[in-house]
Enzyme design. Structure first.
Site, PDB file in Angstrom:
ATOM      1  N   ASP A 115       0.836  -1.201   0.000  1.00 47.22           N
ATOM      2  CA  ASP A 115       0.000   0.000   0.000  1.00 47.22           C
ATOM      3  C   ASP A 115       0.872   1.253   0.000  1.00 47.22           C
ATOM      4  OD1 ASP A 115      -2.130  -1.716   0.146  1.00 47.22           O
ATOM      5  OD2 ASP A 115      -2.634  -1.264   2.247  1.00 47.22           O
ATOM      6  N   ASN A 140      -3.967  -8.974   4.378  1.00 46.58           N
ATOM      7  CA  ASN A 140      -4.423  -8.341   5.629  1.00 46.58           C
ATOM      8  C   ASN A 140      -5.161  -9.370   6.494  1.00 46.58           C
ATOM      9  OD1 ASN A 140      -3.407  -5.951   4.637  1.00 46.58           O
ATOM     10  ND2 ASN A 140      -5.400  -5.097   4.079  1.00 46.58           N
ATOM     11  N   GLU A 166      -9.917  -9.925  -5.045  1.00 47.55           N
ATOM     12  CA  GLU A 166      -8.817  -9.197  -5.705  1.00 47.55           C
ATOM     13  C   GLU A 166      -7.944 -10.137  -6.531  1.00 47.55           C
ATOM     14  OE1 GLU A 166      -8.043  -5.130  -3.169  1.00 47.55           O
ATOM     15  OE2 GLU A 166      -6.882  -6.892  -2.592  1.00 47.55           O
ATOM     16  N   THR A 217     -21.301  -5.633   7.544  1.00 45.46           N
ATOM     17  CA  THR A 217     -20.678  -4.628   8.402  1.00 45.46           C
ATOM     18  C   THR A 217     -21.142  -3.248   7.931  1.00 45.46           C
ATOM     19  OG1 THR A 217     -18.709  -4.830   7.008  1.00 45.46           O
ATOM     20  CG2 THR A 217     -18.648  -5.945   9.120  1.00 45.46           C
ATOM     21  N   LYS A 259     -22.273   1.906  12.499  1.00 46.65           N
ATOM     22  CA  LYS A 259     -23.582   1.424  12.992  1.00 46.65           C
ATOM     23  C   LYS A 259     -23.520  -0.038  13.445  1.00 46.65           C
ATOM     24  CE  LYS A 259     -26.373   4.607  10.270  1.00 46.65           C
ATOM     25  NZ  LYS A 259     -25.745   4.785   8.934  1.00 46.65           N
ATOM     26  N   GLY A 260     -22.370  -0.686  13.283  1.00 50.01           N
ATOM     27  CA  GLY A 260     -22.243  -2.053  13.772  1.00 50.01           C
ATOM     28  C   GLY A 260     -22.379  -3.092  12.676  1.00 50.01           C
ATOM     29  N   ALA A 283      -8.491  -1.591   6.117  1.00 50.49           N
ATOM     30  CA  ALA A 283      -8.340  -2.964   6.640  1.00 50.49           C
ATOM     31  C   ALA A 283      -9.271  -3.303   7.799  1.00 50.49           C
ATOM     32  CB  ALA A 283      -6.890  -3.267   7.031  1.00 50.49           C
ATOM     33  N   ALA A 284     -10.184  -2.385   8.159  1.00 54.05           N
ATOM     34  CA  ALA A 284     -11.123  -2.712   9.248  1.00 54.05           C
ATOM     35  C   ALA A 284     -11.999  -3.896   8.832  1.00 54.05           C
ATOM     36  CB  ALA A 284     -11.977  -1.500   9.588  1.00 54.05           C
ATOM     37  N   GLY A 285     -12.460  -3.891   7.582  1.00 58.50           N
ATOM     38  CA  GLY A 285     -13.282  -5.004   7.079  1.00 58.50           C
ATOM     39  C   GLY A 285     -12.484  -6.294   7.012  1.00 58.50           C
ATOM     40  N   ASP A 286     -11.225  -6.183   6.595  1.00 54.65           N
ATOM     41  CA  ASP A 286     -10.372  -7.380   6.503  1.00 54.65           C
ATOM     42  C   ASP A 286     -10.158  -7.981   7.896  1.00 54.65           C
ATOM     43  OD1 ASP A 286     -10.073  -6.850   3.792  1.00 54.65           O
ATOM     44  OD2 ASP A 286      -8.290  -5.629   4.123  1.00 54.65           O
ATOM     45  N   SER A 296      -2.117  -1.769  11.523  1.00 57.40           N
ATOM     46  CA  SER A 296      -3.158  -1.389  12.492  1.00 57.40           C
ATOM     47  C   SER A 296      -3.774  -2.587  13.213  1.00 57.40           C
ATOM     48  CB  SER A 296      -4.283  -0.635  11.758  1.00 57.40           C
ATOM     49  OG  SER A 296      -4.962  -1.516  10.880  1.00 57.40           O
TER      50      SER A 296
HETATM   51  O1  RIB Z   1      -8.988  -3.605   2.419  1.00 57.51           O
HETATM   52  C1  RIB Z   1      -7.864  -2.778   2.409  1.00 57.51           C
HETATM   53  C2  RIB Z   1      -6.909  -3.235   1.349  1.00 57.51           C
HETATM   54  O2  RIB Z   1      -7.517  -3.058   0.073  1.00 57.51           O
HETATM   55  C3  RIB Z   1      -5.629  -2.443   1.271  1.00 57.51           C
HETATM   56  O3  RIB Z   1      -4.628  -2.947   2.100  1.00 57.51           O
HETATM   57  C4  RIB Z   1      -5.291  -2.481  -0.212  1.00 57.51           C
HETATM   58  O4  RIB Z   1      -4.126  -3.147  -0.513  1.00 57.51           O
HETATM   59  C5  RIB Z   1      -6.505  -3.079  -0.897  1.00 57.51           C
HETATM   60  O5  RIB Z   1      -6.317  -4.395  -1.227  1.00 57.51           O
END
Ligand code: RIB
Length: 301
Positions: free
Chosen positions: A13, A43, A140, A221, A225-226, A250-253, A292
């Site tokens: 990134d 991630n 991806e 997600t 809002k949760g 990366a919160a979702g990951d 993070s």
């Molecule tokens: O979800 C976040 C990620 O999306 C980033 O780290 C970026 O590389 C993309 O894949």
């Protein structure tokens, strides 16, 4: 404890901190430039490793400095990277990310090696699918590879979780039929279903359309809002922890990784969602993707 397998992307990134996102035709000054290991698949693998899971990854990087750094970062938290192929004819994936003052981001991915991940590569690492209990996928890498992995994993009786990001307008039936749990955010759910998702009722209706296509559980997600869980029989909203977000990357990951980790430990989906909400609430208070992710000790204290 069971074993997790993540099949997906690795990106370096290139992160630019800005006050506000540039508009079309506008030139702005960035505040800071950083290079941080990322990629949705990596991630998730990193998060599983840092949170203490037994995890492997299948993916591809180029034979370059970024590829080397991406692999070393995963290995530093115990991820088995034997399934990550190093390709000498292409470059590692890159993501250009801008993050504004509100902690929101915009991401452009240059796929590089990620788009070379094919069936032959998967077959070479079939043992990793055979040995795991839960397979986690994102979008991806080429769709036909995702479809192939889900089909193979299901035929081997593995649980399959799909994080449908970036979201296409339609998911093929050949994929849907092999997915147990799907975890879109509300925007991805809207894209996938073509249905509005601006209220909880609408989220439930859109999620229900995926349940009717054969997915067992939809976990949506919804940022601050949760999280909304929708199954054939019920829906339930899990409120978030209130935090000051500085970067949502990366919160979702991290949420998906936490969900998979708890499920492989034998927790219920409800417990897994609660844990995922806590982990992602920590992630948004820190900058960057893999930088993070908290350790298990930081989460349970
Ligand atoms: O979800 C976040 C990620 O999306 C980033 O780290 C970026 O590389 C993309 O894949």
């Amino acid at each position: 404890m069971g074993k997790l397998l993540i099949v997906g992307s690795l990106n370096m990134d290139v992160v630019i901190d800005v006050d506000t996102m540039p508009k079309p035709g506008e030139t702005i000054f960035g505040k800071k430039l950083s290079h941080i290991p990322g990629g949705k698949g990596a991630n998730q693998a990193y998060a599983c490793g840092k949170l203490g899971a037994d995890v492997s990854m299948i993916g591809a990087v180029g034979k370059d400095e970024n590829g080397d750094k991406l692999l070393k970062n995963l290995q530093s938290v115990g991820v088995d990277t034997s399934g990550v192929q190093v390709l000498d004819y292409t470059v590692s994936g890159t993501a250009i990310i801008t993050v504004n003052c509100e902690g929101e981001n915009s991401i452009i991915v240059i796929s590089g090696a990620n788009y070379e991940l094919n069936k032959e590569h998967i077959n070479k690492h079939r043992n990793l699918i055979e040995e795991c209990d839960v397979v986690v996928l994102q979008l991806e890498i080429p769709m036909e590879t995702v479809v192939y992995v889900a089909e193979l994993a299901k035929s081997l009786n593995k649980q399959v979780i799909l994080d449908p990001a970036p979201a296409p307008k339609m998911l093929p039936d050949s994929l849907i039929k092999n997915i147990d749990i799907i975890k879109p955010n509300e925007t991805e759910l809207q894209t996938l279903t073509g249905m509005p998702t601006d209220t909880t009722d609408k989220i439930v209706a859109a999620a229900d359309s995926l349940i009717k296509r054969g997915i067992d559980k939809v976990v949506v997600t919804v940022g601050s809002k949760g999280t909304v869980l929708v199954t054939k029989d019920k829906h339930e909203v899990f409120p978030p922890r209130k935090v000051e977000a500085v970067d949502t990357t990366a919160a979702g990951d991290a949420f998906t990784a936490s969900l998979a980790l708890k499920l492989v430990e034998g927790s219920s989906i409800e417990e897994a969602i609660k844990f995922g909400n806590i982990v992602s609430s920590i992630v948004v208070t820190r900058k960057g993707a893999q930088s993070s992710i908290p350790s298990y000790e930081e989460v349970v204290i």
